[in-house]
Design a protein around this motif. Sequence first.
Motif, PDB file in Angstrom:
ATOM      1  N   LEU A   4      40.156  32.958  31.664  1.00  0.00           N
ATOM      2  CA  LEU A   4      40.214  34.143  32.246  1.00  0.00           C
ATOM      3  C   LEU A   4      39.376  34.334  33.532  1.00  0.00           C
ATOM      4  N   VAL A   5      37.883  34.177  33.269  1.00  0.00           N
ATOM      5  CA  VAL A   5      36.905  34.216  34.451  1.00  0.00           C
ATOM      6  C   VAL A   5      37.330  33.238  35.559  1.00  0.00           C
ATOM      7  N   THR A   6      37.815  32.216  35.404  1.00  0.00           N
ATOM      8  CA  THR A   6      38.073  31.029  36.216  1.00  0.00           C
ATOM      9  C   THR A   6      39.438  30.961  37.018  1.00  0.00           C
ATOM     10  N   MET A   7      40.290  31.722  36.413  1.00  0.00           N
ATOM     11  CA  MET A   7      41.749  31.304  36.687  1.00  0.00           C
ATOM     12  C   MET A   7      42.083  31.861  38.176  1.00  0.00           C
ATOM     13  N   ASN A   8      41.449  32.829  38.537  1.00  0.00           N
ATOM     14  CA  ASN A   8      41.684  33.262  39.876  1.00  0.00           C
ATOM     15  C   ASN A   8      40.834  33.031  40.944  1.00  0.00           C
ATOM     16  N   ARG A   9      40.002  32.250  40.715  1.00  0.00           N
ATOM     17  CA  ARG A   9      39.031  31.557  41.819  1.00  0.00           C
ATOM     18  C   ARG A   9      39.865  30.419  42.408  1.00  0.00           C
ATOM     19  N   VAL A  10      39.895  30.387  43.879  1.00  0.00           N
ATOM     20  CA  VAL A  10      40.476  29.701  44.827  1.00  0.00           C
ATOM     21  C   VAL A  10      39.955  28.510  44.765  1.00  0.00           C
ATOM     22  N   LYS A  11      38.726  28.496  44.833  1.00  0.00           N
ATOM     23  CA  LYS A  11      38.001  26.999  45.171  1.00  0.00           C
ATOM     24  C   LYS A  11      37.028  26.761  43.600  1.00  0.00           C
ATOM     25  N   VAL A  12      36.734  25.507  43.363  1.00  0.00           N
ATOM     26  CA  VAL A  12      36.027  25.106  42.364  1.00  0.00           C
ATOM     27  C   VAL A  12      34.673  24.781  42.930  1.00  0.00           C
ATOM     28  N   PRO A  13      33.632  25.183  42.638  1.00  0.00           N
ATOM     29  CA  PRO A  13      32.269  24.964  43.065  1.00  0.00           C
ATOM     30  C   PRO A  13      32.028  23.355  43.099  1.00  0.00           C
ATOM     31  N   LYS A  14      31.248  23.033  43.921  1.00  0.00           N
ATOM     32  CA  LYS A  14      30.919  21.701  43.992  1.00  0.00           C
ATOM     33  C   LYS A  14      30.193  21.087  42.951  1.00  0.00           C
ATOM     34  N   PHE A  15      29.264  21.995  42.298  1.00  0.00           N
ATOM     35  CA  PHE A  15      28.488  21.652  41.079  1.00  0.00           C
ATOM     36  C   PHE A  15      29.073  21.541  40.077  1.00  0.00           C
ATOM     37  N   ILE A  16      30.196  22.353  39.867  1.00  0.00           N
ATOM     38  CA  ILE A  16      31.288  22.221  38.656  1.00  0.00           C
ATOM     39  C   ILE A  16      31.932  20.771  38.662  1.00  0.00           C
TER      40      ILE A  16
END
Length: 352
Positions: free
Chosen positions: A264-276
Motif C-alpha cells: 500500500l505505502v509503496t505502490m504509488n511511488r514512481v521510483k524505487v530509492p537506490k538504497f532499496i
Amino acid sequence: MGRPIINEAYWLRAISCLAVAVTHCVNTTLGNYEESIPQLEEYFLIVIRFIAFFGTPTFIFISELLLAHSYPNKLPQDFFIKRVKFLLIPFIFIGLVFAILVSNSLKDILYEWLINLFLGGYHGYFILIIFQFYILHAALHKYMVKWPAKKVLLIAFFINAIYLSIFNFTEPIAGKVGEYFWLRGYWVPFLGWLFYFVLGFYCGRHFKLLKAHIEQQKYMMYILPFLFISVICILTRSHILDVVSSKRVDMLFYTVSVIFFIILVTMNRVKVPKFIYIISKYSFNIYLLHKILLYFLKPIGYLNPVIYFIFSFIYSVLGAVIIAKALGYFSFSKFLIGKTIPIPKEDGVQKS
C-alpha cells in the motif's frame, strides 16, 4: 517473459531482508547482555524482534509472487538447474561454515553439517522450504490456475494454522527427536508455510487486482499491522502463546497485514530509492552472511544494549554487503554466497 516488473517486490525483499537481520541482531544483543540488560531495554528489544518476525515468511510470499507473475504458463527448462547452482550449493557451503564455527572436531563438523542440511540446523533452512515450494509450483501450477482462489486460500490457511497450532500448543513427543522437532525441526516442512505460498501464487497472477483491493481497503490496511502486533504482544505477555519465532499461528495474520501494508505505502511511488535497490540486490548475500558476522561480535561493555543492537545491525548488514561486493569480483563466489539479484536500469518504466 514480457511481464511488467513488480516494483513493490524490491521494497518487500529489502524490508524483509532487513527484518531478518533485526531478529538476529536482537538475539545477539540479548545473548551478549543476558546478565546485565535493564528490563526496559530488554522489553523494547523483544518487541522489536516480534515486529520483525514477518521477514522470513514474507520471503516465501515474494518467491512465489514473482514465480507466478514471471512464469504464468510454465517454468523454463533450466529453472531447477539454476536454483541448484545459485541457491542450494551456497546453502550447503554456508551450512558447512556454520558447522565449522560451532564444532571442535571433524566428527562434530560432519554431525552439525548434516543437521544444518537436513534438519534446519541454521538460519539457511529457508532454502529447504523454498525448494519444496518450487517443486509444488511445478506439480500444482496447472491445477491451481483452474481451482477457485478463495477456496484454495481458505484450505491452505487452515492446514497451515492447524500445523503450527500443533507445535505451538502441545508438548513435545518424548525423546531427543521429538524435542528437536518441536524446537525447530517443524520449521522445515512446507506445511508450516503453505498459506504464504498459495497467497503469493494468486497475488502474483493477479497483482493489479490485488493492488486495487488494497487501495479500496487502505484505511484497514493501515490499522491491521498495529492491531495484530498488539494481539501478539498480549498473547505473549499473558503466556497464552509464548513461542518466540515467526512460526507462531498468529503470525499468519500479522505477516499478511505487513505485506499488504508495504504494498500500500509503496505502490504509488514512481521510483524505487537506490538504497532499496542495493539491499534488494544483495538480499540473499545478506541473508546468508550477516549471522556469520554476528557470531564474531562480542559484548562491548560500555555500550547501552539498544545502541549495541543498532551497531550490530549496521555492522552485520553493511559487512555482508562489503563481503559480497568484494567476492563478486571472483566468478566462483556465486556458488559460495549466492548471486546478486538484478535490478532495473531505469526506475518506474516497467512498473506493473
